[in-house]
Design a protein around this motif. Sequence first.
Motif: not given
Length: 397
Positions: A364-368
Amino acid sequence: MTRTFPGVRRSAAAVTVAVAMAAGAAPLVLSAPAVATPPAGAESTAAARIVLPAPTGAFAVGRESLHLVDRSRADPWVPGNRRELMVSMFYPAATEAGPPARYLTTAEAQLFIEDRGVGDFVDAATLSGTRSAARESAPPRRGRYPLVVLSPGFTLHRHTQTHLAEELASRGYVVAAIDHAYESSGTTFPGGRTLGCVACDIAAEADATVYPQVSAGRGRDASFVLDRLTGARPAWRHAGLIDRTRIGMVGHSIGGNATGSTMIGDQRVRAGINMDGTFFDPIPAAGLNGRAFMMLGTTEHAPGGRDTSWDQAWTNLDGWKRWLSITGTGHLSFCDTPVLAEQAGIPSGITPISADRTVELVRTYVTAFFDKHLRGTDRPVLDAPTAANPEIVFHQP
């Protein structure tokens, strides 16, 4: 002389633990989620009983491998050789045509098992047969996509971050996952050569200069890979998929430090992430020319924690930046090993949250981050804590 291993490395459990601890890594793999649904066509045999979580993006995932040799540079660990790399290219595919991509060669799997001391729980055939979503040489989906370079932790193979690489590819990124010769427990090159971890032997002798050298050298590796992917005569046949103006990098452990090292010397990388890696090669006082950077780690990597290199990096970063911790994670939670561990029945009990939840949070946080900085798409999850993700701690020292 080149050190090659036909499939069995020296017995070196003590060396492995020493290296892992020196690099800030836990020497054991972690707990993980239940088995995910295998890709279409995957065998339901014992050799395929470990299956990585399926990516959540809209696209099928293809994978191809490149063998690259930098003839202008001597290998830092075996100076009689030119620097060579194995690179896995993950990309959005038009269909799921093609056989499932192999996770590890049998030789790589055996060396990994010996390095981690888990031979009582898993054999090389089972680990090598781990299934993921990627299809070998699947036809690419038309378009131009941002490129994300990926560098693994010290002693770890590039494919130990497959779940993240596949997630990014399924969401419309091309990913170049690099294996750096002589820095993993074992990497197989064309012709069946499997190179062992010469750098690990040096590190185990308490040579404190190794880790900055590893990170800076990986920065040069990453820049060379970018040259070969985006130059006038690219090494990859599908290089036309890459948007050369939108390049990012993410790494785990020493690979996270290498993200910073790459950005110090290569302005092509617009945004980078360090996942739980000490900054042995520090972010300079002058910063990164205003480029975006995120530090994502365990709660041990918190302001004023034992790793003061993160405090210094935060001070020196001069662009958009975030410092996040994931409560309940360990050092190896940022790669595939939690999934491998639980499905292989390896006990540890190190982390209180499940690996499927850790996978979800990391993705979630890497792709965001890359959506925001390589696509210009607003991702509010990066702005503040959310009730949906209570494990994420935002630090603002």
